[in-house]
Write a protein that holds these residues in place. Structure first.
Motif, PDB file in Angstrom:
ATOM      1  N   ALA A   1      96.293 -78.769  65.732  1.00 44.29           N
ATOM      2  CA  ALA A   1      95.800 -78.854  67.105  1.00 44.29           C
ATOM      3  C   ALA A   1      94.985 -80.140  67.241  1.00 44.29           C
ATOM      4  CB  ALA A   1      94.949 -77.639  67.448  1.00 44.29           C
ATOM      5  N   VAL A   2      95.191 -80.852  68.338  1.00 44.16           N
ATOM      6  CA  VAL A   2      94.583 -82.168  68.532  1.00 44.16           C
ATOM      7  C   VAL A   2      93.843 -82.177  69.859  1.00 44.16           C
ATOM      8  CG1 VAL A   2      94.998 -84.649  68.609  1.00 44.16           C
ATOM      9  CG2 VAL A   2      96.535 -83.178  67.278  1.00 44.16           C
ATOM     10  N   HIS A   3      92.563 -82.525  69.809  1.00 46.57           N
ATOM     11  CA  HIS A   3      91.717 -82.675  71.003  1.00 46.57           C
ATOM     12  C   HIS A   3      90.874 -83.926  70.784  1.00 46.57           C
ATOM     13  CE1 HIS A   3      88.295 -81.745  73.757  1.00 46.57           C
ATOM     14  NE2 HIS A   3      89.267 -81.215  74.490  1.00 46.57           N
ATOM     15  N   GLU A   4      90.367 -84.502  71.829  1.00 43.40           N
ATOM     16  CA  GLU A   4      89.597 -85.734  71.661  1.00 43.40           C
ATOM     17  C   GLU A   4      88.388 -85.539  70.760  1.00 43.40           C
ATOM     18  OE1 GLU A   4      86.769 -85.397  75.663  1.00 43.40           O
ATOM     19  OE2 GLU A   4      88.107 -87.109  75.379  1.00 43.40           O
ATOM     20  N   THR A   5      87.949 -84.284  70.586  1.00 39.97           N
ATOM     21  CA  THR A   5      86.778 -83.999  69.761  1.00 39.97           C
ATOM     22  C   THR A   5      87.105 -83.609  68.331  1.00 39.97           C
ATOM     23  OG1 THR A   5      86.742 -81.644  70.336  1.00 39.97           O
ATOM     24  CG2 THR A   5      85.582 -83.163  71.818  1.00 39.97           C
ATOM     25  N   GLN A   6      88.378 -83.371  68.021  1.00 40.10           N
ATOM     26  CA  GLN A   6      88.679 -82.823  66.699  1.00 40.10           C
ATOM     27  C   GLN A   6      90.180 -82.777  66.435  1.00 40.10           C
ATOM     28  OE1 GLN A   6      88.230 -78.239  66.863  1.00 40.10           O
ATOM     29  NE2 GLN A   6      87.086 -79.029  68.641  1.00 40.10           N
ATOM     30  N   ILE A   7      90.506 -82.706  65.146  1.00 35.01           N
ATOM     31  CA  ILE A   7      91.827 -82.258  64.707  1.00 35.01           C
ATOM     32  C   ILE A   7      91.576 -81.011  63.854  1.00 35.01           C
ATOM     33  CG2 ILE A   7      93.058 -84.447  64.819  1.00 35.01           C
ATOM     34  CD1 ILE A   7      92.479 -84.871  61.866  1.00 35.01           C
TER      35      ILE A   7
ATOM     36  N   GLY B   1      76.717 -80.967  69.608  1.00 30.86           N
ATOM     37  CA  GLY B   1      76.451 -82.068  70.522  1.00 30.86           C
ATOM     38  C   GLY B   1      77.394 -82.159  71.690  1.00 30.86           C
ATOM     39  N   ARG B   2      78.439 -81.342  71.689  1.00 32.77           N
ATOM     40  CA  ARG B   2      79.387 -81.333  72.804  1.00 32.77           C
ATOM     41  C   ARG B   2      79.197 -80.073  73.632  1.00 32.77           C
ATOM     42  NH1 ARG B   2      83.598 -85.181  73.033  1.00 32.77           N
ATOM     43  NH2 ARG B   2      84.039 -84.043  74.960  1.00 32.77           N
ATOM     44  N   GLN B   3      79.366 -80.248  74.957  1.00 30.20           N
ATOM     45  CA  GLN B   3      79.201 -79.114  75.862  1.00 30.20           C
ATOM     46  C   GLN B   3      80.344 -78.130  75.689  1.00 30.20           C
ATOM     47  OE1 GLN B   3      78.830 -80.296  79.932  1.00 30.20           O
ATOM     48  NE2 GLN B   3      78.532 -78.230  80.711  1.00 30.20           N
ATOM     49  N   SER B   4      80.020 -76.861  75.722  1.00 28.81           N
ATOM     50  CA  SER B   4      81.030 -75.811  75.586  1.00 28.81           C
ATOM     51  C   SER B   4      81.148 -75.060  76.915  1.00 28.81           C
ATOM     52  CB  SER B   4      80.610 -74.853  74.473  1.00 28.81           C
ATOM     53  OG  SER B   4      81.584 -73.868  74.262  1.00 28.81           O
ATOM     54  N   PRO B   5      82.312 -74.626  77.332  1.00 27.81           N
ATOM     55  CA  PRO B   5      83.596 -74.776  76.631  1.00 27.81           C
ATOM     56  C   PRO B   5      84.175 -76.177  76.796  1.00 27.81           C
ATOM     57  CG  PRO B   5      83.951 -73.682  78.710  1.00 27.81           C
ATOM     58  CD  PRO B   5      82.459 -73.845  78.588  1.00 27.81           C
ATOM     59  N   LEU B   6      85.067 -76.524  75.861  1.00 30.29           N
ATOM     60  CA  LEU B   6      85.738 -77.816  75.920  1.00 30.29           C
ATOM     61  C   LEU B   6      86.793 -77.829  77.018  1.00 30.29           C
ATOM     62  CD1 LEU B   6      86.364 -78.462  72.110  1.00 30.29           C
ATOM     63  CD2 LEU B   6      84.619 -79.532  73.547  1.00 30.29           C
ATOM     64  N   SER B   7      87.148 -79.024  77.436  1.00 31.95           N
ATOM     65  CA  SER B   7      88.281 -79.215  78.344  1.00 31.95           C
ATOM     66  C   SER B   7      88.925 -80.548  77.992  1.00 31.95           C
ATOM     67  CB  SER B   7      87.825 -79.193  79.808  1.00 31.95           C
ATOM     68  OG  SER B   7      86.959 -80.282  80.066  1.00 31.95           O
ATOM     69  N   GLY B   8      90.095 -80.771  78.508  1.00 30.05           N
ATOM     70  CA  GLY B   8      90.807 -82.012  78.227  1.00 30.05           C
ATOM     71  C   GLY B   8      92.107 -81.747  77.499  1.00 30.05           C
ATOM     72  N   GLU B   9      92.952 -82.757  77.442  1.00 38.05           N
ATOM     73  CA  GLU B   9      94.295 -82.624  76.877  1.00 38.05           C
ATOM     74  C   GLU B   9      94.234 -82.157  75.425  1.00 38.05           C
ATOM     75  OE1 GLU B   9      97.675 -85.846  76.100  1.00 38.05           O
ATOM     76  OE2 GLU B   9      97.436 -85.343  78.217  1.00 38.05           O
ATOM     77  N   THR B  10      94.996 -81.111  75.135  1.00 44.53           N
ATOM     78  CA  THR B  10      95.076 -80.531  73.794  1.00 44.53           C
ATOM     79  C   THR B  10      96.539 -80.451  73.388  1.00 44.53           C
ATOM     80  OG1 THR B  10      93.132 -79.181  74.307  1.00 44.53           O
ATOM     81  CG2 THR B  10      94.399 -78.593  72.346  1.00 44.53           C
ATOM     82  N   ARG B  11      96.852 -80.986  72.215  1.00 47.14           N
ATOM     83  CA  ARG B  11      98.242 -80.990  71.746  1.00 47.14           C
ATOM     84  C   ARG B  11      98.387 -80.098  70.523  1.00 47.14           C
ATOM     85  NH1 ARG B  11     101.053 -85.411  73.781  1.00 47.14           N
ATOM     86  NH2 ARG B  11     100.476 -85.513  75.969  1.00 47.14           N
TER      87      ARG B  11
ATOM     88  N   PRO C   1      83.259 -76.632  58.718  1.00 47.67           N
ATOM     89  CA  PRO C   1      83.638 -75.222  58.660  1.00 47.67           C
ATOM     90  C   PRO C   1      83.108 -74.433  59.836  1.00 47.67           C
ATOM     91  CG  PRO C   1      81.937 -75.742  57.029  1.00 47.67           C
ATOM     92  CD  PRO C   1      82.384 -77.042  57.604  1.00 47.67           C
ATOM     93  N   SER C   2      82.056 -74.941  60.475  1.00 48.66           N
ATOM     94  CA  SER C   2      81.509 -74.207  61.612  1.00 48.66           C
ATOM     95  C   SER C   2      82.475 -74.129  62.766  1.00 48.66           C
ATOM     96  CB  SER C   2      80.209 -74.869  62.082  1.00 48.66           C
ATOM     97  OG  SER C   2      80.470 -76.200  62.509  1.00 48.66           O
ATOM     98  N   LEU C   3      83.428 -75.072  62.822  1.00 48.76           N
ATOM     99  CA  LEU C   3      84.414 -75.047  63.903  1.00 48.76           C
ATOM    100  C   LEU C   3      85.500 -74.024  63.644  1.00 48.76           C
ATOM    101  CD1 LEU C   3      84.922 -78.835  64.652  1.00 48.76           C
ATOM    102  CD2 LEU C   3      83.258 -77.260  65.627  1.00 48.76           C
ATOM    103  N   CYS C   4      85.537 -73.479  62.479  1.00 47.60           N
ATOM    104  CA  CYS C   4      86.641 -72.593  62.099  1.00 47.60           C
ATOM    105  C   CYS C   4      86.252 -71.123  62.137  1.00 47.60           C
ATOM    106  CB  CYS C   4      87.145 -72.959  60.702  1.00 47.60           C
ATOM    107  SG  CYS C   4      87.895 -74.584  60.653  1.00 47.60           S
ATOM    108  N   ASN C   5      85.166 -70.777  62.805  1.00 48.05           N
ATOM    109  CA  ASN C   5      84.746 -69.377  62.810  1.00 48.05           C
ATOM    110  C   ASN C   5      84.454 -68.809  64.187  1.00 48.05           C
ATOM    111  OD1 ASN C   5      84.665 -69.059  59.898  1.00 48.05           O
ATOM    112  ND2 ASN C   5      82.979 -70.517  59.974  1.00 48.05           N
TER     113      ASN C   5
ATOM    114  N   PHE D   1      90.096 -70.300  72.028  1.00 49.61           N
ATOM    115  CA  PHE D   1      89.646 -71.595  72.513  1.00 49.61           C
ATOM    116  C   PHE D   1      89.159 -72.434  71.328  1.00 49.61           C
ATOM    117  CE2 PHE D   1      89.385 -68.948  76.255  1.00 49.61           C
ATOM    118  CZ  PHE D   1      89.804 -69.798  77.286  1.00 49.61           C
ATOM    119  N   LEU D   2      89.398 -73.741  71.401  1.00 50.50           N
ATOM    120  CA  LEU D   2      88.824 -74.632  70.404  1.00 50.50           C
ATOM    121  C   LEU D   2      87.308 -74.607  70.539  1.00 50.50           C
ATOM    122  CD1 LEU D   2      91.147 -77.775  70.579  1.00 50.50           C
ATOM    123  CD2 LEU D   2      91.295 -75.838  69.029  1.00 50.50           C
ATOM    124  N   GLN D   3      86.624 -74.607  69.416  1.00 49.32           N
ATOM    125  CA  GLN D   3      85.163 -74.569  69.453  1.00 49.32           C
ATOM    126  C   GLN D   3      84.619 -75.979  69.584  1.00 49.32           C
ATOM    127  OE1 GLN D   3      83.362 -72.770  66.077  1.00 49.32           O
ATOM    128  NE2 GLN D   3      81.331 -72.629  67.005  1.00 49.32           N
ATOM    129  N   ALA D   4      83.628 -76.148  70.420  1.00 55.35           N
ATOM    130  CA  ALA D   4      83.013 -77.454  70.615  1.00 55.35           C
ATOM    131  C   ALA D   4      82.194 -77.827  69.390  1.00 55.35           C
ATOM    132  CB  ALA D   4      82.133 -77.444  71.858  1.00 55.35           C
TER     133      ALA D   4
END
Length: 1132
Positions: A987-993, A965-975, A1120-1124, A959-962
């Motif tokens: 990977a593309v989500h409204e919160t991150q690339i 400040g964003r609620q986890s787990p994430l939801s929404g269109e992911t490409r 980097p915190s999103l990558c672990n 799963f993509l990490q939130a």
């Protein structure tokens, strides 16, 4: 046939034409294949004599010869087919389709289907492409213009379109001269002789009972001359060829050629100097209009051979110099590690700039590295420059399997040109400028199948390209215009490598095939001079020492036994075999030579070195570990640096003491060049792949004057110590041990005004709601959109003076295209679901002929030419939400569904082959990687899943990490989208690339903040994989470096939307599309239904300006915190 015999045919053609034997003239033209009479061909075409047209053509070429020939026959048969349809003769049309046109189906099945569909139309002019077809006469004239261009461009017709210029009645003149000469030889010549026949030599009748002179030897040999009389010279007598011993190479001379008596001598790989003298006279390839002759040197040689003199002199010259080198001269210290990102297939150092390294990969990329500064100064992804110009076989091959690898890349002799051989048909050459820019030069459809090797040579001081391939041939090409000069045939297996060389004035080529045969060729058409067996009898390469005096080969057998040997050229025998290889090598062992004294080979995860004069291993090194099993390696030209491939798709640079000085000198030079700027930061790279984006040096903003260290001048090793001592007081030199890369950042520029870029809103008179899907056609000449109301729109650009390529551009407005029927291309929405509420999806076939699309209803397959629905399938529920074609089979489609499943569907048999379950919400993205052999899916649950293409089992998910400040787990269109190296995933989500590797390990990520704080709406790689374009919900577009996800520039909505609207309150890009061949062009599909095309301005032709960062401070830091996060293990 000799050149003089060829000229005799021309004389006969002239004679027949003068005697009005018209049909015989054309029959001889066809049967000889020496002269193509364009006027006769035009007359036959305009008369519609199609059988005669093909019969005449058949004397010069066949359908399968090359792409030009295939196109010629196709145009003729297509015209014949259309004329039958125009006469309403359906039976004849079907016969032509089956007998004449079906042969092209194997090369382009889609085209054959299009042609077949014409039978279903009342008037084939209803087809949009044929709507301008006029009457038969005008159509034939138009076709003739095209045929003439194809014939003139076809290399098989070169030198055959112009009849040689000579005086009229030339054959009669020569006969008269012969008769006059014969009359001079008469013992009793009479005045005004009465000559009644040409069948025997003329002789005046004897007087007073004298006997007549006997007839001469034959009509082509000539009478034996009388002493003191004009000698008998026969122009048609075959030229004597050198004997096997004279040539040294030829082991099976042709029995049809006469040979002078010679003293026996041993066979040799390279002939003796006196034999070489014989070969100095030029040879003319078959079909050339030149007279073969023997030089004075060759006549002298023949005289020596007749007297029995043997030639025992060798080309090796003086004895090899004594050993003046030591192990310290070998490059063994790792000084650099380069992260190429995809498997390195070939490397070559620049011949003069000793730290410039050319690299080719298994995904078709080429890159040029400056190994001193660790900068990738140029990068080119593979693409065919003009698909339409090449054979249908190549087009079909690329359609069926788009993957292509570099088999060999090599510099030209002066470093101004480089050549690349690919695994399918193609050779490409680039011109290399002093600023590091690569400019497209030649693209050649060189071989049927793979092109296995490429080299440059200078026969007769003409730069040539030499290639070999799976079609068992070696070909020589003019490096300036791409014209084929020679083709060498004789191998019975695919040719694996070529090794051009020269001895004195003699130029030749060694070739090896995968059956272990070694052959040698001169630049003529007289066949191979050598037929030897290489040790191992499989894949073998050959190389000379730097001074050209010693010949080596290295090969590996199918069983894994490797053989490195030195050859005795004069005897064609193995002189020395080097020991020390693993019993069973783990791949084909590669080798190289340096300094006329050392050999190196990659084996057993290490580099093995030999002294050329000693068969035992000198020393080995593992280069600090991490090498490939059988690593590829390459010395630079002075032997101070050695490049070797690693197991993680990288390259290590090893150096000796001189090489370390060279690296330090370049570091010092770089320091001085940037003394007023901050020192660049060295840090561990986080993406070791072909995503690595280093600014192209051809940017107008980063000139060579600003970066003097980018392309270093050639430096001799002898001067390095002095230069090093001069520069060392300025800064303490260092060689980083961690192989770190320099990290670039970019000037944070806001593009706010229309004057700062080129922007175009595509013409559209009708509002269609939001643009939810947007793609360029693969040819780059059109843009297709899908709106929220299920309607498609297609914009096509036309060729014109301002846009000669006809490709998409922001400078010229395109046409909103509609078929003749006027019926729009609209998706099915019969299920009652609003397409606004369902994820629309679209996928385009590789040849741009068909589009598959859905908007909440059935999946529809449309014909892109007619907009007609070919078929529909997969009625909801559940509805299709994403589509992706299988990379190896266009009949297999992965369909993401609203119920969170993925269905693997075979269109041809209308069957679901497999159903994949693993997501919790609807599927929003699918991406295939042929390199990793996986399908990656993404869903509205913000989850990524990896599926095996072979078994369709899930291998891993996460799963993509939130972000904070964003609620986890994430939801929404992911490409998801794979980089063109097929190894790294965006990977593309409204919160991150974020960028992931094939194991779903996060390598980089970026979250909205500062000037780009709105939610992300879309993101996509540029076609070259160096940029990530990201759209935001406030209308802005962010441009990021693809390697590091570092911010380059922001394109404000005010720069491309007119009239400007306040940021955040107007339309925004719901989807971004990147041009397939222009990396700096994108198209934006907007929330108000508009489509914009934007490009950089002429002043700054690239997005963003690179600048070094002070003390490593980088704007818009990564996360980097999103990558672990912990990842889910593969399901069993």
């Amino acid at each position: 046939m000799s050149s003089l015999s060829r000229e005799l045919v021309f004389l006969i053609l002239q004679f027949l034409d003068e005697e009005k034997f018209k049909e015989t003239v054309h029959r001889l033209e066809q049967e000889s294949g020496f002269f193509f009479n364009m006027k006769h061909f035009e007359d036959q075409v305009q008369a519609g004599e199609w059988e005669e047209v093909e019969r005449y053509l058949g004397g010069f070429t066949k359908v399968e010869d090359n792409r030009y020939s295939m196109k010629i026959f196709f145009e003729i048969r297509k015209q014949k087919y259309l004329e039958a349809l125009d006469r309403q003769d359906r039976a004849k049309a079907v016969e032509i389709l089956v007998k004449d046109l079906k042969v092209f189906a194997s090369f382009n099945e889609e085209l054959f289907k299009e042609i077949t569909q014409l039978l279903t139309l009342d008037n084939f002019r209803q087809n949009e492409q044929l709507s301008k077809y006029g009457d038969t006469k005008s159509a034939r004239n138009i076709m003739l213009l095209e045929l003439k261009k194809l014939i003139e461009a076809n290399p098989l017709f070169r030198d055959k379109l112009v009849f040689p210029s000579f005086k009229t009645s030339r054959l009669r003149t020569l006969i008269n001269q012969s008769l006059n000469w014969q009359h001079q030889l008469c013992k009793n010549p009479r005045p005004n002789p009465d000559i009644k026949t040409l069948f025997v030599d003329h002789s005046c009748s004897p007087t007073n009972g004298a006997r007549a002179a006997p007839p001469a030897n034959g009509p082509l040999v000539g009478a034996i001359p009388k002493t003191g009389v004009f000698p008998a010279i026969s122009p048609f007598q075959p030229v004597a060829s050198p004997s096997p011993s004279a040539l040294g190479w030829m082991t099976n001379p042709s029995p049809s050629l006469p040979h002078a008596a010679v003293a026996p001598g041993p066979p040799a790989l390279v002939q003796t100097p006196n034999a070489a003298a014989f070969l100095k006279h030029p040879r003319t390839p078959t079909g050339a209009n030149a007279v073969d002759y023997q030089s004075a040197d060759s006549e002298h040689l023949i005289k020596r051979m007749r007297t029995g003199q043997s030639d025992e002199v060798s080309f090796s010259g003086s004895p090899h110099p004594p050993n003046i080198y030591s192990q310290d001269d070998l490059p063994k210290t790792v000084v650099r590690t380069l992260n190429q990102g995809s498997n390195v297939m070939s490397m070559d150092f620049h011949p003069h700039q000793h730290t410039i390294l050319l690299v080719g990969t298994n995904v078709g990329d080429i890159a040029i590295w400056e190994v001193g500064s660790k900068e990738r100064i140029s990068h080119k992804t593979f693409r065919v420059w003009d698909v339409s110009a090449y054979s249908l076989a190549l087009q079909t091959s690329l359609m069926k399997d788009a993957t292509i690898s570099v088999n060999r890349c090599v510099w030209g002799p002066d470093g101004s040109i480089l050549g690349v051989a690919f695994s399918k048909h193609i050779v490409q050459t680039y011109m290399y400028t002093p600023t590091g820019e690569l400019r497209q030069h030649l693209e050649i459809d060189a071989h049927a199948g793979g092109v296995n090797d490429i080299a440059f040579a200078l026969p007769n001081k003409q730069l040539c390209i030499i290639t070999c391939g799976d079609d068992k041939t070696i070909k020589v090409w003019d490096a300036t215009g791409g014209r084929r000069l020679y083709i060498f045939e004789g191998h019975e297996a695919p040719v694996y490598s070529v090794c051009p060389h020269h001895k004195e004035a003699i130029q030749f080529i060694f070739s090896t095939a995968i059956d272990g045969k070694i052959k040698a060729w001169l630049y003529d058409s007289m066949g191979s001079r050598v037929d030897y067996d290489a040790p191992g009898h499989w894949c073998t390469t050959m190389a000379y020492s730097a001074d050209g005096t010693r010949l080596f080969s290295c090969g590996t057998s199918k069983e894994g036994d490797s053989h490195l040997v030195e050859w005795n050229e004069s005897e064609g025998a193995i002189k020395r075999t080097y020991s020390g290889f693993r019993k069973r090598s783990l791949g084909v062992v590669q080798f190289d030579t340096t300094r006329n004294h050392f050999l190196a080979a990659g084996d057993e995860f290490q580099i093995k070195f030999w002294d050329m004069d000693n068969s035992n291993i000198l020393i080995t090194t593992d280069a600090d570990g991490g090498l490939a099993a059988s690593p590829r390696l390459r010395f630079n030209k002075d032997g101070s640096l050695l490049a070797v491939t690693t197991a993680d798709n990288g390259i290590k640079i090893l150096a000796n003491i001189d090489g370390q000085r060279l690296i330090r000198m370049l570091e010092n030079r770089a320091f001085e060049g940037t003394r007023n700027a901050s020192e660049s930061v060295n840090t561990k790279p986080q993406i070791g792949n072909a995503l690595a984006a280093v600014t192209n040096v051809n940017s107008s903003l980063v000139s060579a004057l600003e970066r003097p260290d980018r392309i270093p001048a050639a430096v001799s090793i002898g001067n390095l110590a002095a230069m090093d001592n001069i520069r060392t007081p300025d800064v303490k030199p260092r060689i980083p041990e961690d192989g770190s890369d320099k990290v670039k950042s970019w000037k944070q520029a806001d593009i706010l005004e229309t004057a700062q870029l080129k922007a175009l809103r595509l013409p559209d008179p009708l509002s269609t709601g939001k643009i939810v899907r947007l793609i360029y056609t693969n040819s780059g000449v059109a843009i297709l959109s899908l709106a929220s109301n299920a309607m498609h729109k297609l914009w096509k650009w036309q060729k014109c003076d301002r846009n000669p390529s006809g490709k998409c551009t922001a400078v010229i407005a395109p046409q909103l295209w509609q078929p003749a029927s006027g019926t729009p291309m609209t998706n099915d929405t019969s299920d009652g679901n609003s397409s606004e509420e369902s994820a629309a999806c679209i996928a385009l076939s590789k040849n741009d002929s068909y589009v598959m699309s859905a908007s909440g209803g059935k999946v529809s397959l449309f014909n892109m030419m007619t907009f007609k629905v070919m078929t529909t399938f997969m009625p909801p529920p559940p509805a299709a939400t994403f589509l992706a074609f299988h990379p190896q089979d266009n009949n297999i489609i992965a369909i993401g569904m609203e119920d969170s499943t993925i269905q693997i569907y075979n269109v041809r048999i209308d069957e679901v082959k497999s159903k994949l379950k693993g997501h919790q919400k609807r599927i929003t993205g699918l991406a295939f990687s042929q390199s990793l052999n996986v399908l990656v899916s993404s869903g509205a649950d913000a989850q990524l899943c990896v599926w095996s293409i072979d078994s369709w089992e899930k291998k891993k998910s996460r799963f993509l990490q939130a972000p904070p400040g964003r609620q986890s787990p994430l939801s929404g269109e992911t490409r998801v989208q794979f980089h063109n190296d097929q190894n790294h995933l965006l990977a593309v989500h409204e919160t991150q690339i974020a960028i992931f590797d094939g194991k779903l390990e996060c390598l980089q990520s970026w979250t909205p903040r500062d000037s780009l704080s709105a939610p992300i709406s879309s993101a996509i790689y540029s076609c070259d994989g160096l940029i990530v374009y990201t759209g935001f919900c406030d209308g802005a577009v962010g441009v990021f470096d693809a390697e590091s996800l570092r911010f380059r520039c922001r394109i404000a909505p005010s720069a491309y939307i007119l009239p400007p609207v306040p940021s955040g309150s107007g339309p925004y890009p719901m989807v971004i599309a990147s041009h397939p061949s222009e990396p700096n062009q994108i198209a934006l599909g907007m929330s108000d239904g508009a489509v914009h095309v934007i490009e950089p301005s002429e002043v700054e032709p690239k997005w963003g300006t690179p600048l070094p960062q002070e003390n490593g401070a980088l704007s818009l830091p990564l996360n980097p915190s999103l990558c672990n996060p912990a990842s889910e293990p593969a399901s069993r």
